[in-house]
Design a protein around this motif. Structure first.
Motif, PDB file in Angstrom:
ATOM      1  N   ILE A   1       0.567  11.327   2.374  1.00 13.79           N
ATOM      2  CA  ILE A   1       1.347  10.215   1.833  1.00 13.79           C
ATOM      3  C   ILE A   1       1.570   9.147   2.900  1.00 13.79           C
ATOM      4  CG2 ILE A   1       3.639   9.573   0.996  1.00 13.79           C
ATOM      5  CD1 ILE A   1       3.710  12.195  -0.556  1.00 13.79           C
TER       6      ILE A   1
ATOM      7  N   VAL B   1      -1.478   7.042   3.243  1.00 16.21           N
ATOM      8  CA  VAL B   1      -1.650   6.082   2.147  1.00 16.21           C
ATOM      9  C   VAL B   1      -0.697   4.903   2.336  1.00 16.21           C
ATOM     10  CG1 VAL B   1      -1.409   5.722  -0.336  1.00 16.21           C
ATOM     11  CG2 VAL B   1      -2.515   7.793   0.514  1.00 16.21           C
TER      12      VAL B   1
ATOM     13  N   ASP C   1      -2.019   2.644   4.872  1.00 15.72           N
ATOM     14  CA  ASP C   1      -3.109   1.819   4.347  1.00 15.72           C
ATOM     15  C   ASP C   1      -2.580   0.623   3.567  1.00 15.72           C
ATOM     16  OD1 ASP C   1      -4.948   3.511   5.437  1.00 15.72           O
ATOM     17  OD2 ASP C   1      -5.430   4.559   3.576  1.00 15.72           O
ATOM     18  N   VAL C   2      -1.610   0.906   2.691  1.00 16.47           N
ATOM     19  CA  VAL C   2      -1.042  -0.180   1.893  1.00 16.47           C
ATOM     20  C   VAL C   2      -0.400  -1.204   2.811  1.00 16.47           C
ATOM     21  CG1 VAL C   2       0.663  -0.787   0.151  1.00 16.47           C
ATOM     22  CG2 VAL C   2      -0.676   1.305  -0.092  1.00 16.47           C
TER      23      VAL C   2
ATOM     24  N   LEU D   1      -1.103  -1.910   5.918  1.00 12.84           N
ATOM     25  CA  LEU D   1      -2.109  -2.716   6.597  1.00 12.84           C
ATOM     26  C   LEU D   1      -2.702  -3.771   5.673  1.00 12.84           C
ATOM     27  CD1 LEU D   1      -4.331  -0.652   9.014  1.00 12.84           C
ATOM     28  CD2 LEU D   1      -3.134  -2.790   9.400  1.00 12.84           C
ATOM     29  N   SER D   2      -3.044  -3.350   4.465  1.00 13.16           N
ATOM     30  CA  SER D   2      -3.619  -4.318   3.532  1.00 13.16           C
ATOM     31  C   SER D   2      -2.636  -5.439   3.245  1.00 13.16           C
ATOM     32  CB  SER D   2      -4.005  -3.631   2.217  1.00 13.16           C
ATOM     33  OG  SER D   2      -5.033  -2.696   2.433  1.00 13.16           O
ATOM     34  N   ALA D   3      -1.361  -5.046   3.060  1.00 10.36           N
ATOM     35  CA  ALA D   3      -0.349  -6.058   2.775  1.00 10.36           C
ATOM     36  C   ALA D   3      -0.176  -7.002   3.962  1.00 10.36           C
ATOM     37  CB  ALA D   3       0.972  -5.380   2.437  1.00 10.36           C
TER      38      ALA D   3
ATOM     39  N   HIS E   1       5.544  -5.370  -2.695  1.00 13.96           N
ATOM     40  CA  HIS E   1       4.375  -4.529  -2.910  1.00 13.96           C
ATOM     41  C   HIS E   1       4.545  -3.196  -2.185  1.00 13.96           C
ATOM     42  CE1 HIS E   1       0.363  -3.260  -3.684  1.00 13.96           C
ATOM     43  NE2 HIS E   1      -0.101  -3.494  -2.489  1.00 13.96           N
TER      44      HIS E   1
ATOM     45  N   THR F   1       6.999  -1.017  -4.085  1.00 16.07           N
ATOM     46  CA  THR F   1       6.348  -0.432  -5.258  1.00 16.07           C
ATOM     47  C   THR F   1       5.510   0.775  -4.866  1.00 16.07           C
ATOM     48  OG1 THR F   1       6.221  -2.642  -6.208  1.00 16.07           O
ATOM     49  CG2 THR F   1       4.851  -0.938  -7.218  1.00 16.07           C
ATOM     50  N   ALA F   2       4.709   0.587  -3.822  1.00 10.05           N
ATOM     51  CA  ALA F   2       3.815   1.673  -3.413  1.00 10.05           C
ATOM     52  C   ALA F   2       4.612   2.900  -2.988  1.00 10.05           C
ATOM     53  CB  ALA F   2       2.914   1.201  -2.273  1.00 10.05           C
TER      54      ALA F   2
ATOM     55  N   LEU G   1       5.970   4.678  -5.941  1.00 10.77           N
ATOM     56  CA  LEU G   1       4.966   5.455  -6.666  1.00 10.77           C
ATOM     57  C   LEU G   1       4.649   6.764  -5.953  1.00 10.77           C
ATOM     58  CD1 LEU G   1       2.442   2.642  -7.671  1.00 10.77           C
ATOM     59  CD2 LEU G   1       3.790   4.045  -9.236  1.00 10.77           C
ATOM     60  N   LEU G   2       4.685   6.714  -4.630  1.00  8.89           N
ATOM     61  CA  LEU G   2       4.233   7.878  -3.864  1.00  8.89           C
ATOM     62  C   LEU G   2       5.350   8.881  -3.618  1.00  8.89           C
ATOM     63  CD1 LEU G   2       1.976   5.895  -1.434  1.00  8.89           C
ATOM     64  CD2 LEU G   2       1.215   7.831  -2.824  1.00  8.89           C
ATOM     65  N   LEU G   3       6.577   8.395  -3.593  1.00  5.00           N
ATOM     66  CA  LEU G   3       7.698   9.283  -3.251  1.00  5.00           C
ATOM     67  C   LEU G   3       8.721   9.284  -4.383  1.00  5.00           C
ATOM     68  CD1 LEU G   3       8.279   8.328   0.498  1.00  5.00           C
ATOM     69  CD2 LEU G   3       7.348  10.464  -0.363  1.00  5.00           C
ATOM     70  N   ARG G   4       8.335   9.813  -5.524  1.00  7.91           N
ATOM     71  CA  ARG G   4       9.314   9.870  -6.611  1.00  7.91           C
ATOM     72  C   ARG G   4       9.981  11.241  -6.553  1.00  7.91           C
ATOM     73  NH1 ARG G   4       4.648   7.942 -10.852  1.00  7.91           N
ATOM     74  NH2 ARG G   4       2.935   8.849  -9.706  1.00  7.91           N
TER      75      ARG G   4
ATOM     76  N   VAL H   1      -2.535  -0.382  -5.322  1.00 11.15           N
ATOM     77  CA  VAL H   1      -2.390   0.541  -4.194  1.00 11.15           C
ATOM     78  C   VAL H   1      -3.720   1.224  -3.890  1.00 11.15           C
ATOM     79  CG1 VAL H   1      -1.279   2.660  -3.401  1.00 11.15           C
ATOM     80  CG2 VAL H   1       0.074   0.916  -4.567  1.00 11.15           C
TER      81      VAL H   1
ATOM     82  N   ASP I   1      -5.882  -1.058  -2.070  1.00  5.75           N
ATOM     83  CA  ASP I   1      -5.500  -1.165  -0.659  1.00  5.75           C
ATOM     84  C   ASP I   1      -6.046   0.000   0.151  1.00  5.75           C
ATOM     85  OD1 ASP I   1      -4.145  -3.470  -1.166  1.00  5.75           O
ATOM     86  OD2 ASP I   1      -2.149  -2.562  -1.203  1.00  5.75           O
ATOM     87  N   VAL I   2      -5.870   1.204  -0.405  1.00  5.94           N
ATOM     88  CA  VAL I   2      -6.364   2.386   0.307  1.00  5.94           C
ATOM     89  C   VAL I   2      -7.872   2.291   0.464  1.00  5.94           C
ATOM     90  CG1 VAL I   2      -6.622   4.890   0.217  1.00  5.94           C
ATOM     91  CG2 VAL I   2      -4.486   3.836  -0.531  1.00  5.94           C
TER      92      VAL I   2
ATOM     93  N   SER J   1      -8.751  -0.148   3.236  1.00  8.33           N
ATOM     94  CA  SER J   1      -8.481   0.416   4.560  1.00  8.33           C
ATOM     95  C   SER J   1      -9.521   1.468   4.912  1.00  8.33           C
ATOM     96  CB  SER J   1      -7.082   1.032   4.606  1.00  8.33           C
ATOM     97  OG  SER J   1      -6.108   0.036   4.440  1.00  8.33           O
TER      98      SER J   1
ATOM     99  N   HIS K   1     -10.331  11.001   1.619  1.00  8.63           N
ATOM    100  CA  HIS K   1      -9.067  10.269   1.707  1.00  8.63           C
ATOM    101  C   HIS K   1      -8.772   9.547   0.400  1.00  8.63           C
ATOM    102  CE1 HIS K   1      -5.740   8.137   3.304  1.00  8.63           C
ATOM    103  NE2 HIS K   1      -6.346   6.973   3.413  1.00  8.63           N
TER     104      HIS K   1
ATOM    105  N   LEU L   1      -2.527  11.674  -5.471  1.00 11.78           N
ATOM    106  CA  LEU L   1      -1.092  11.455  -5.281  1.00 11.78           C
ATOM    107  C   LEU L   1      -0.552  10.442  -6.279  1.00 11.78           C
ATOM    108  CD1 LEU L   1      -0.895  11.269  -1.378  1.00 11.78           C
ATOM    109  CD2 LEU L   1       0.189  12.987  -2.835  1.00 11.78           C
TER     110      LEU L   1
ATOM    111  N   ARG M   1      -0.889  11.762 -10.893  1.00  5.48           N
ATOM    112  CA  ARG M   1      -0.722  13.170 -11.241  1.00  5.48           C
ATOM    113  C   ARG M   1      -0.271  13.243 -12.694  1.00  5.48           C
ATOM    114  NH1 ARG M   1       3.028  13.970  -5.873  1.00  5.48           N
ATOM    115  NH2 ARG M   1       3.817  11.847  -5.836  1.00  5.48           N
TER     116      ARG M   1
END
Lengths: 201, 201
Positions: A162, A165, A168-169, A171-173, A190, A193-194, A197-200, B165, B168-169, B172, B190, B197, B200
């Motif tokens: 996580i 990821v 990565d987001v 860096l892109s941002a 952004h 949001t990411a 999504l990843l840590l709910r 997202v 973005d990944v 990267s 990756h 993630l 799901r």
DNA sequence: GCACAAACTGGAACGTGTTCCTATTATGGG
DNA sequence: CCCATAATAGGAACACGTTCCAGTTTGTGC
């Protein structure tokens, strides 16, 4: 681009050499802060650091190595400053991660030209800069996993996944922001949001 | 870097001009495929396209515009080829998204030098290339949301957020790959992790 | 078909990253 | 202290992205 690595502090025997290296990185930092990527001109860095152009290239085999090394130094400082905090505020992992990201991002967005220079260098770096890049990646990942699970000794594999990821987001941002393709507010939204999504939890 | 945009097909009145534009993009594509970013030299492109250097710059105000435009053209082709498939295979959204990403990535990894050139250009592009970049971003997002919810007319806001997202990944990972910092297998793994993630079911 | 504007050609010129070379200065071993 | 070796200074030279210009060709309105 050269195959050689940048000279690290440990490679340098004498105090005079360590001082030259520091002067070079300081000059790079200042020029980047004033005028961004384009202002970090190798002749200008050499002049400001009071070092010959050839010497500059002996220490850092390319402009990219130079900037990425400067980025790594800044990241170490930022990580130390967060590490000295007793605890990252926030009740959930998502809140704490967002806190860390915002703090780091704000630090960078306070110095837009510096950030532009360093991000561009990071994105442009090829395999010969892998060592320097890896340092930065590890720092970022460990900052994030620590925020996710404060006090834990070892992050889980999922935590690391996580964190990568999110990195990565981020860096892109950052790239979108420094290249003027999105605003600071959009960048922050952004990211939130990411993370959401990843840590709910 | 100039503020001007690249000349799009619609901007060009005569058939001779559209042909010049096509010759330029073809030359760019071929040089990139053979030697990557460094081989796409503006003089070489002009020579190969049988166009004067000044004309090349009239059509594409910088090397970055040129490469990003070439990337946009490739993406359009890739999207069309996927759009003609009856259905993207896979039972879950995650499987379908991974299929699309792998297919696109494999196409790119089959041409490493081309991918290096295009990815570098994308990462280096500043605000003056925003139009061209936006085109590519929209194409990628729509490819992904369609894979997530095949047949749906309008993707939901969450779908779009997830697609961004993943994009973005992907970028990267692509950057890490083209710069030699990770292998193709690592890149794929990756990506799969990230999609797992985010989607799901 | 003509006159004018726009586009194109060919190439010189400039800036900056990078390389290379020679003379000079530190450094370390005897 | 002296010599050998490495490191540094100073700067010329080269490559490539970009700009600019003078002359020529192409396209357009009348």
């Amino acid at each position: 681009m050269s195959t050689l690595n940048s000279l690290s502090v440990e490679d340098l025997g004498s105090a005079a050499q360590r001082d030259r290296r520091k002067r070079i990185l300081d000059a790079t930092y200042e020029l980047a802060r004033e005028g961004g990527f384009d202002a970090v001109q190798m002749r200008a860095v050499a002049d400001k650091a009071e070092v010959a152009l050839g010497t500059l290239y002996r220490y850092f085999p390319s402009k990219i190595h130079l900037l990425v090394s400067a980025l790594a130094r800044e990241f170490e400082r930022s990580q130390k400053s967060i590490a000295t905090m007793d605890a990252v505020p926030g009740d959930t992992a998502a809140e704490r991660v967002i806190f860390v990201m915002k703090r780091t991002t704000r630090g960078l967005q306070g110095d837009p030209r510096l950030t532009e220079a360093l991000t561009r260098a990071f994105m442009f770096a090829d395999a010969s800069v892998a060592t320097e890049i890896h340092t930065v990646g590890m720092l970022l990942t460990s900052m994030l996993t620590q925020a996710m699970r404060p006090g834990a000794e070892e992050p889980t594999a999922e935590d690391v996944a996580i964190a990568r990821v999110i990195g990565d987001v981020w860096l892109s941002a950052l790239v979108a922001w420094v290249t003027g393709r999105s605003t600071a507010a959009e960048t922050g939204a952004h990211l939130e949001t990411a993370v959401g999504l990843l840590l709910r939890d």
